[in-house]
Design a protein around this motif. Structure first.
Motif, PDB file in Angstrom:
ATOM      1  N   TYR D  20       7.408   8.622   2.475  1.00 34.10           N
ATOM      2  CA  TYR D  20       6.791   8.169   3.725  1.00 34.10           C
ATOM      3  C   TYR D  20       5.509   7.394   3.437  1.00 34.10           C
ATOM      4  CZ  TYR D  20       4.475   8.227   8.251  1.00 34.10           C
ATOM      5  OH  TYR D  20       3.834   7.851   9.409  1.00 34.10           O
ATOM      6  N   GLU D  21       4.678   7.943   2.583  1.00 33.88           N
ATOM      7  CA  GLU D  21       3.419   7.251   2.266  1.00 33.88           C
ATOM      8  C   GLU D  21       3.687   5.899   1.616  1.00 33.88           C
ATOM      9  OE1 GLU D  21       0.472   8.005   3.279  1.00 33.88           O
ATOM     10  OE2 GLU D  21       1.265   9.798   4.256  1.00 33.88           O
ATOM     11  N   ALA D 135       8.393   7.241  -8.727  1.00 35.33           N
ATOM     12  CA  ALA D 135       9.651   7.112  -7.983  1.00 35.33           C
ATOM     13  C   ALA D 135       9.393   6.498  -6.608  1.00 35.33           C
ATOM     14  CB  ALA D 135      10.322   8.477  -7.852  1.00 35.33           C
ATOM     15  N   ALA D 136       8.334   6.949  -5.955  1.00 36.86           N
ATOM     16  CA  ALA D 136       8.014   6.427  -4.626  1.00 36.86           C
ATOM     17  C   ALA D 136       7.674   4.939  -4.704  1.00 36.86           C
ATOM     18  CB  ALA D 136       6.852   7.221  -4.019  1.00 36.86           C
ATOM     19  N   ARG D 137       7.011   4.566  -5.787  1.00 35.17           N
ATOM     20  CA  ARG D 137       6.625   3.155  -5.941  1.00 35.17           C
ATOM     21  C   ARG D 137       7.874   2.296  -6.157  1.00 35.17           C
ATOM     22  NH1 ARG D 137       2.083   1.427 -10.408  1.00 35.17           N
ATOM     23  NH2 ARG D 137       2.362  -0.849 -10.207  1.00 35.17           N
ATOM     24  N   PRO D 167       6.917   8.082 -16.077  1.00 34.44           N
ATOM     25  CA  PRO D 167       5.755   7.358 -15.567  1.00 34.44           C
ATOM     26  C   PRO D 167       6.187   5.941 -15.185  1.00 34.44           C
ATOM     27  CG  PRO D 167       5.277   8.365 -17.698  1.00 34.44           C
ATOM     28  CD  PRO D 167       6.745   8.509 -17.469  1.00 34.44           C
ATOM     29  N   TYR D 168       5.495   5.361 -14.247  1.00 38.38           N
ATOM     30  CA  TYR D 168       5.874   4.043 -13.746  1.00 38.38           C
ATOM     31  C   TYR D 168       6.026   3.043 -14.889  1.00 38.38           C
ATOM     32  CZ  TYR D 168       5.963  -0.206 -10.990  1.00 38.38           C
ATOM     33  OH  TYR D 168       6.335  -1.408 -10.453  1.00 38.38           O
ATOM     34  N   GLU D 169       5.139   3.106 -15.841  1.00 37.39           N
ATOM     35  CA  GLU D 169       5.137   2.122 -16.931  1.00 37.39           C
ATOM     36  C   GLU D 169       6.373   2.258 -17.813  1.00 37.39           C
ATOM     37  OE1 GLU D 169       2.772   4.527 -16.576  1.00 37.39           O
ATOM     38  OE2 GLU D 169       1.834   3.232 -15.052  1.00 37.39           O
TER      39      GLU D 169
END
Lengths: 258, 258, 258, 258
Positions: D20-21, D135-137, D167-169
């Motif tokens: 949601y965020e 994951a949200a990103r 991690p995102y990276e």
């Protein structure tokens, strides 16, 4: 001073949050409360399915069971110690007169009492949480008093307290009362589901039938906080003799009949 | 003579079938019983979800609710008349001493009593239905007697009956008793689910603590059928004065304090 | 020849009783079915609470879970052997077109299929069990045929069968069909409970939208028994390329982005 | 741009809060999610009991039903408008291969798709919420892309997305994949309750059986975010002819057989 706090409206209800805040500095207060609303669950225990205990973000613990389950599990293993007092509430609505038989709030407190621990059940007389701050303040006063003063009775004892939904300044004194009586409950309400099935809903509790002076109904109607000491002896001692006469003529099949 | 029959083990339990067969010729007997096992459901009522009533092949009706729900719905609309007697059972196991607080069997009978109707709860003292025929025969004898004789007390009255699991010939006389007391329940039992969660199970009821002569524990241990008249007044009248003194010093915020 | 029989209407439903009687002599047939009605439970599995298996008086076993739970538990331990065929039904109402996504009847059969076992789901196109004997006779004919003839496909296979509620003499031939499509479901139905809460009920399935020749809707409307082979590959293979282009521009954070 | 957000872990799960965020500024996002964990509830709908919708303190709405119930009720009346996109997740654990059949996360998205609305289901491949922010990103990136770009397929479409817990990276590119296949689930796990009853628990999903290049298992194992377009046509079109031959010999009772 160790206090176990529970309720029947569920661990997220305003009533238990307010009561927790009101008494938290009077001792070590732990909350073990139902996950969901358990109004009218009486002393019901969950025997045939497992109970789970979870930690809420605010430090409360909640259980997928009844109020009595919560206190039972807390006292027979979860806490690891015996609290000095069990407190239940503040309930969303009155538990006066015959309500006490059905009340999950009283059921939680009674479970403590049946384990030998003094217990108090708190309720507001009207639903909707108006003047909850005043009720919590009154609850604190009574808890403080019972912790400070020698109790008038041998342990354990059990108090049922009902607090009118009034501003603190308008609440009158604590008044020790007997339970009143209600008229029979309202008629069952029926609805038809979209699938054509009849659904039945338990109707509202009846109005007061015995609300004479000296009852909880009477005291709270005048703005007092009613305090009723309860005991749990269902035996109708006065009736033992009469019933003995009635069953005397019945056959005794066994050899030692007597 | 109209009799409403319910129980807490569910409408398919051997106990209610045996009791129905035993008393069906004593009046117009209608069965409204829970769909499922509701042991230990006390006087719990279902307030927040709808109840459905279904017809079983044998003419019994069953409800997706508690024992008290069944009697409540029957008396407040389903039956369309007021029965002369509410009978509950025969329960699969004892309801003696403190058991009565938790018992759904007693809860069903008590619901009738709270509506002003005489009521009897029947239980066998051991689980497993052994000698159920003898228990049903004894139940019939008592129902017949209360229908035939003027009751010793003003209406309503409420009887809690426990029958040892013995052959009929070995059962001794009916004995009117007070409730005994049990020790605190056994410790909660914990298991770990395959998902690694701790599951808690309510432990067994405690052994008898007060099983002196005159109690239901004592009578049934000797082979008697115990009969305990119950009343539902939870007020501890003897304690009213002491508690009044204790709360007297508390502040009365309101103007009419006193 | 070992056959596992389940359904979604519950082990006491007329449909499973009729189907059992119809096929019992075609092999060793064991029934493991839900305790209660599980309509529209799809492939749901119960992960977070324990399942219990009980024996009914008629030799069926029932489980406090979903149709898929029943087949899952049977195949992963309860039976102790691998059946040759899983049969589900006869369902009380159609499972055509999009219904198959929601159907517990199909869910039970699909669970068998996912374990590598051929499976058939049977439904009557109308609720109410009219001409259930004819449906059971047709079901028997198909089961007999698949047991006798080499299946046209590699194992496992999964058939979804819908039978019009007609007398046997009026039922036309088995017809192999694709699934049709339904219009969107009806609007949610809202009611107000006696407590003033809004209750929502899932509305009825929509009417047929694609009921062209070749669909189950079309065949059954003409009186045929529709037979639709199902497969469970949800990948939209034709769309893989298009979506690859759409996501191509998105950043690949990782070092080996590719 | 109107987005409906749901999930299967319940409205208080970290996954839906994070999602949601992440997407709230991409449109008008409304949350209608289950009150409780509904893992493995597939496309199950609640037909036989009423659903209640409540408002949480954070503006989310929750329903005492399944993921598909939430989306169904939202789309057929609760929202009062038709959203442009239905998003579900982020799920606590993988929904790859055969998982999609059982997944409540996919079930919620599929309900949107069946009402003609594009839908995306997001899951993390491991339980425990590690690297949920990443994951949200990633979820935001994909939602942004589908809102910005013309979809490659006619409406509606349905995407199943699985994101490694990295991690995102370290997350690699989005990769469009077909569903893999799993081996059969683990054996049922049995325990004995303190009452002596055998409790059965559904075992873990099986390990990957088809995790060849091109599958979701393969892509996520390498650190990619897998994106699988789904379609919901269960008919096994290739098998229609073979089955027609098999049923051809069966009798057609009706007069118009054929």
């Amino acid at each position: 001073m160790k206090i176990l706090l529970s309720n029947d409206d569920g661990y997220r209800a305003p009533g238990i949050e307010a009561l927790y805040e009101a008494i938290r500095d009077l001792g070590d207060v732990e909350v073990v409360a139902p996950e969901h609303n358990n109004s009218a669950k009486s002393n019901a225990l969950t025997l045939h399915s497992p109970l789970y205990v979870h930690d809420a973000a605010n430090g409360f613990r909640y259980v997928n069971g009844t109020p009595a389950d919560c206190v039972h599990v807390a006292l027979t293993g979860l806490l690891g110690y015996t609290p000095d007092l069990v407190v239940s509430g503040i309930n969303n609505g009155a538990n006066m007169g015959d309500d006490t038989i059905y009340s999950g709030t009283v059921g939680a407190a009674m479970e403590g009492y049946l384990f030998g621990i003094p217990a108090i059940a708190f309720s507001q007389t009207q639903k909707g949480w108006s003047h909850l701050d005043a009720a919590a303040r009154k609850a604190r006063e009574l808890v403080q008093q019972v912790l400070a003063c020698p109790p008038p009775e041998a342990l354990p004892w059990l108090l049922n307290v009902n607090i009118p939904n009034l501003p603190y300044e308008e609440l009158k004194s604590f008044k020790v009362c007997r339970l009143g009586r209600r008229h029979a409950a309202e008629k069952v309400i029926s609805q038809t589901s979209p699938h054509g099935e009849t659904m039945y809903w338990i109707g509202a509790a009846g109005p007061a039938k015995d609300d004479a002076e000296g009852t909880d109904f009477h005291a709270t109607a005048l703005g007092h906080v009613s305090v009723t000491p309860l005991k749990v002896d269902l035996t109708d001692h006065d009736a033992l003799r009469g019933w003995s006469r009635l069953v005397a003529p019945l056959p005794a099949a066994g050899t030692g009949a007597g």
